[in-house]
Design a protein around this motif. Structure first.
Motif, PDB file in Angstrom:
ATOM      1  N   LEU A 122      24.120  18.617  -3.367  1.00 33.42           N
ATOM      2  CA  LEU A 122      22.828  17.922  -3.425  1.00 33.42           C
ATOM      3  C   LEU A 122      21.715  18.797  -3.992  1.00 33.42           C
ATOM      4  O   LEU A 122      20.624  18.297  -4.280  1.00 33.42           O
ATOM      5  CB  LEU A 122      22.419  17.470  -2.019  1.00 33.42           C
ATOM      6  N   ILE A 123      21.956  20.082  -4.139  1.00 32.84           N
ATOM      7  CA  ILE A 123      20.913  20.999  -4.594  1.00 32.84           C
ATOM      8  C   ILE A 123      20.705  20.857  -6.092  1.00 32.84           C
ATOM      9  O   ILE A 123      21.637  21.083  -6.874  1.00 32.84           O
ATOM     10  CB  ILE A 123      21.280  22.451  -4.231  1.00 32.84           C
ATOM     11  N   PRO A 124      19.504  20.487  -6.540  1.00 32.55           N
ATOM     12  CA  PRO A 124      19.262  20.241  -7.970  1.00 32.55           C
ATOM     13  C   PRO A 124      19.517  21.451  -8.855  1.00 32.55           C
ATOM     14  O   PRO A 124      19.970  21.295  -9.990  1.00 32.55           O
ATOM     15  CB  PRO A 124      17.776  19.836  -8.006  1.00 32.55           C
ATOM     16  N   ARG A 125      19.214  22.660  -8.359  1.00 35.71           N
ATOM     17  CA  ARG A 125      19.367  23.841  -9.200  1.00 35.71           C
ATOM     18  C   ARG A 125      20.821  24.074  -9.580  1.00 35.71           C
ATOM     19  O   ARG A 125      21.116  24.741 -10.581  1.00 35.71           O
ATOM     20  CB  ARG A 125      18.805  25.068  -8.478  1.00 35.71           C
ATOM     21  N   ASN A 126      21.738  23.555  -8.780  1.00 32.72           N
ATOM     22  CA  ASN A 126      23.163  23.658  -9.110  1.00 32.72           C
ATOM     23  C   ASN A 126      23.587  22.615 -10.138  1.00 32.72           C
ATOM     24  O   ASN A 126      24.771  22.515 -10.462  1.00 32.72           O
ATOM     25  CB  ASN A 126      24.016  23.486  -7.847  1.00 32.72           C
TER      26      ASN A 126
ATOM     27  N   ILE B 175      15.970  23.105   2.272  1.00 29.51           N
ATOM     28  CA  ILE B 175      14.646  23.079   2.897  1.00 29.51           C
ATOM     29  C   ILE B 175      13.560  22.836   1.857  1.00 29.51           C
ATOM     30  O   ILE B 175      12.692  21.984   2.044  1.00 29.51           O
ATOM     31  CB  ILE B 175      14.379  24.393   3.654  1.00 29.51           C
ATOM     32  N   SER B 176      13.605  23.590   0.757  1.00 32.33           N
ATOM     33  CA  SER B 176      12.592  23.404  -0.290  1.00 32.33           C
ATOM     34  C   SER B 176      12.714  22.025  -0.919  1.00 32.33           C
ATOM     35  O   SER B 176      11.711  21.414  -1.300  1.00 32.33           O
ATOM     36  CB  SER B 176      12.743  24.482  -1.361  1.00 32.33           C
ATOM     37  N   LEU B 177      13.930  21.497  -1.011  1.00 31.02           N
ATOM     38  CA  LEU B 177      14.129  20.151  -1.548  1.00 31.02           C
ATOM     39  C   LEU B 177      13.513  19.105  -0.632  1.00 31.02           C
ATOM     40  O   LEU B 177      12.821  18.184  -1.090  1.00 31.02           O
ATOM     41  CB  LEU B 177      15.632  19.897  -1.719  1.00 31.02           C
ATOM     42  N   CYS B 178      13.732  19.233   0.662  1.00 28.80           N
ATOM     43  CA  CYS B 178      13.171  18.293   1.637  1.00 28.80           C
ATOM     44  C   CYS B 178      11.642  18.362   1.633  1.00 28.80           C
ATOM     45  O   CYS B 178      10.964  17.328   1.687  1.00 28.80           O
ATOM     46  CB  CYS B 178      13.730  18.595   3.025  1.00 28.80           C
ATOM     47  N   GLN B 179      11.092  19.562   1.556  1.00 29.04           N
ATOM     48  CA  GLN B 179       9.638  19.729   1.506  1.00 29.04           C
ATOM     49  C   GLN B 179       9.050  19.077   0.267  1.00 29.04           C
ATOM     50  O   GLN B 179       7.994  18.437   0.330  1.00 29.04           O
ATOM     51  CB  GLN B 179       9.289  21.224   1.527  1.00 29.04           C
ATOM     52  N   CYS B 180       9.733  19.220  -0.856  1.00 33.40           N
ATOM     53  CA  CYS B 180       9.245  18.629  -2.109  1.00 33.40           C
ATOM     54  C   CYS B 180       9.247  17.102  -2.037  1.00 33.40           C
ATOM     55  O   CYS B 180       8.330  16.452  -2.544  1.00 33.40           O
ATOM     56  CB  CYS B 180      10.104  19.105  -3.278  1.00 33.40           C
TER      57      CYS B 180
ATOM     58  N   ARG C  38       8.112  11.137  -2.232  1.00 31.62           N
ATOM     59  CA  ARG C  38       9.410  10.517  -2.512  1.00 31.62           C
ATOM     60  C   ARG C  38      10.188  10.201  -1.234  1.00 31.62           C
ATOM     61  O   ARG C  38      11.150   9.436  -1.276  1.00 31.62           O
ATOM     62  CB  ARG C  38      10.253  11.442  -3.403  1.00 31.62           C
ATOM     63  N   HIS C  39       9.789  10.836  -0.128  1.00 35.35           N
ATOM     64  CA  HIS C  39      10.514  10.587   1.129  1.00 35.35           C
ATOM     65  C   HIS C  39      10.411   9.131   1.565  1.00 35.35           C
ATOM     66  O   HIS C  39      11.274   8.641   2.305  1.00 35.35           O
ATOM     67  CB  HIS C  39       9.987  11.497   2.236  1.00 35.35           C
ATOM     68  N   ALA C  40       9.371   8.433   1.114  1.00 42.44           N
ATOM     69  CA  ALA C  40       9.229   7.018   1.451  1.00 42.44           C
ATOM     70  C   ALA C  40      10.229   6.175   0.662  1.00 42.44           C
ATOM     71  O   ALA C  40      10.706   5.145   1.151  1.00 42.44           O
ATOM     72  CB  ALA C  40       7.802   6.553   1.165  1.00 42.44           C
ATOM     73  N   VAL C  41      10.545   6.632  -0.548  1.00 40.41           N
ATOM     74  CA  VAL C  41      11.502   5.904  -1.398  1.00 40.41           C
ATOM     75  C   VAL C  41      12.926   6.294  -1.038  1.00 40.41           C
ATOM     76  O   VAL C  41      13.799   5.435  -0.868  1.00 40.41           O
ATOM     77  CB  VAL C  41      11.224   6.200  -2.893  1.00 40.41           C
ATOM     78  N   PHE C  42      13.159   7.594  -0.942  1.00 39.32           N
ATOM     79  CA  PHE C  42      14.489   8.098  -0.601  1.00 39.32           C
ATOM     80  C   PHE C  42      14.540   8.463   0.882  1.00 39.32           C
ATOM     81  O   PHE C  42      14.876   9.590   1.264  1.00 39.32           O
ATOM     82  CB  PHE C  42      14.818   9.325  -1.464  1.00 39.32           C
TER      83      PHE C  42
ATOM     84  N   SER D 186      17.212  15.259 -11.725  1.00 37.47           N
ATOM     85  CA  SER D 186      17.720  15.931 -12.923  1.00 37.47           C
ATOM     86  C   SER D 186      16.656  16.029 -14.013  1.00 37.47           C
ATOM     87  O   SER D 186      16.741  16.900 -14.896  1.00 37.47           O
ATOM     88  CB  SER D 186      18.944  15.177 -13.469  1.00 37.47           C
ATOM     89  N   LYS D 187      15.653  15.161 -13.945  1.00 40.06           N
ATOM     90  CA  LYS D 187      14.619  15.134 -14.983  1.00 40.06           C
ATOM     91  C   LYS D 187      13.296  15.729 -14.524  1.00 40.06           C
ATOM     92  O   LYS D 187      12.567  16.291 -15.333  1.00 40.06           O
ATOM     93  CB  LYS D 187      14.388  13.679 -15.426  1.00 40.06           C
ATOM     94  N   ASP D 188      12.997  15.599 -13.240  1.00 42.95           N
ATOM     95  CA  ASP D 188      11.694  16.018 -12.744  1.00 42.95           C
ATOM     96  C   ASP D 188      11.607  17.547 -12.632  1.00 42.95           C
ATOM     97  O   ASP D 188      12.507  18.189 -12.075  1.00 42.95           O
ATOM     98  CB  ASP D 188      11.441  15.395 -11.358  1.00 42.95           C
ATOM     99  N   GLU D 189      10.531  18.131 -13.146  1.00 47.72           N
ATOM    100  CA  GLU D 189      10.363  19.585 -13.149  1.00 47.72           C
ATOM    101  C   GLU D 189      10.190  20.145 -11.739  1.00 47.72           C
ATOM    102  O   GLU D 189      10.592  21.275 -11.453  1.00 47.72           O
ATOM    103  CB  GLU D 189       9.152  19.972 -14.006  1.00 47.72           C
TER     104      GLU D 189
END
Length: 319
Positions: free
Chosen positions: A169-173, A227-232, A238-242, A215-218
């Protein structure tokens, strides 16, 4: 190990100095232990184990742990311990111990002799227990087996499965190995009380949109930890959508290898919520825990900042 020679020499001098009084007897006892082969053997074994487990131990002390690296460190630590436990590992270890004994004039015993246990252990001593068997099996392998058991207990199959799957699930990967179906199966298996069947169906749909967006969002694609993904997700709304993705992330980051904050919170709770303060309300407890756990953040604020913030709210009396 580098300090052994210095400490060994100092203890020896104290034991030989008659002016030291009662300390002389303690130093003499200490010197007899330090000059024994068993002490050197144990000391060298501790050094080897600490060197192997140091990286994993340091990583687990961090508040935010990179899950991918955590998996690698667990696997490599177990592999290194297994190599040390092997026959070849033991022979290399014994060679190092013998060299150390020769350097510091420590007598090397005859391994064919019978080993005599002392204290309460003597009652359970096996018949014909040689020193070779004691040091190789009863001490060396038994200690390493304990270390491997503790690692396997903490990082069991369930935890490793959760870590491996959640790492996708980690975008950087770049979502390498990501499969929404695998994540949903993981949720069914380990979090049945947190997700209904309808939630799991909705999670699978949200995951597809989440991966495409991240994959597209900077802001998202460079996040390297859960943790940083959840904070973002929260900071960008986006937490309301996802919302189901965020729920899953919150469950995953409570794993001890993902973050040490959960363990710190329970430790701090014992300090803050004492017997005399057991009627503390949840909000006040949460705020007190936050202040205790995130102490380094508070260093950026001054008393004047707190007073100004206090004045901004409507108060019945001036501060």
């Amino acid at each position: 190990m580098e300090m052994f020679g210095v400490v060994y020499s100092i203890v020896q001098d104290i034991a030989a100095d008659r002016s030291m009084g009662s300390l002389r007897g303690d130093a003499d006892t200490c010197f007899s232990y330090m000059s024994s082969y068993e002490f050197v053997f144990t000391l060298c074994l501790m050094k080897e184990i600490f060197e192997i487990t140091e990286l994993l131990g340091q990583a687990l002390q961090k508040k935010s742990q990179d899950i991918v690296n955590a998996i690698r460190l667990v696997s490599s630590t177990k592999e290194c311990l297994q190599q040390l436990r092997s026959d070849d590992g033991y022979e290399e270890f014994i060679t190092m111990v013998v060299e150390f004994c020769g350097k510091h004039s420590v007598e090397i015993p005859n391994f064919e002799e019978i080993y005599i246990m002392r204290g309460g252990r003597a009652r359970n001593q096996p018949d014909q227990l040689t020193k070779e068997h004691y040091f190789r099996v009863e001490l060396f392998r038994a200690t390493l087996d304990t270390q491997l058991f503790e690692i396997n207990r903490r990082f069991n199959e369930k935890v490793m499965d959760l870590l491996s799957t959640s790492a996708t699930l980690i975008p950087r990967n770049k979502f390498r190995g990501f499969k929404a179906s695998d994540i949903c199966e993981m949720v069914k298996k380990y979090y049945p009380a947190d997700f209904t069947q309808q939630d799991i169906y909705g999670l699978q749909l949200q995951l597809k949109h989440f991966v495409s967006d991240a994959s597209k969002d900077e802001e998202l694609k460079n996040k390297s930890t859960l943790i940083s993904l959840c904070q973002c997700l929260v900071e960008t709304g986006r937490h309301a959508v996802f919302n189901l993705v965020e729920r899953l992330l919150r469950l995953l980051i409570t794993l001890p290898v993902s973050t040490a904050s959960a363990e710190r919170a329970f430790s701090s709770m014992k300090i803050i919520k004492t017997r005399l303060r057991n009627k503390m309300e949840d909000d006040y407890l949460a705020n007190s825990l936050l202040v205790n756990i995130e102490g380094e953040i508070l260093e950026t604020y001054s008393y004047e900042d707190v007073i100004e913030d206090f004045k901004k709210k409507n108060r019945k009396a001036d501060l």
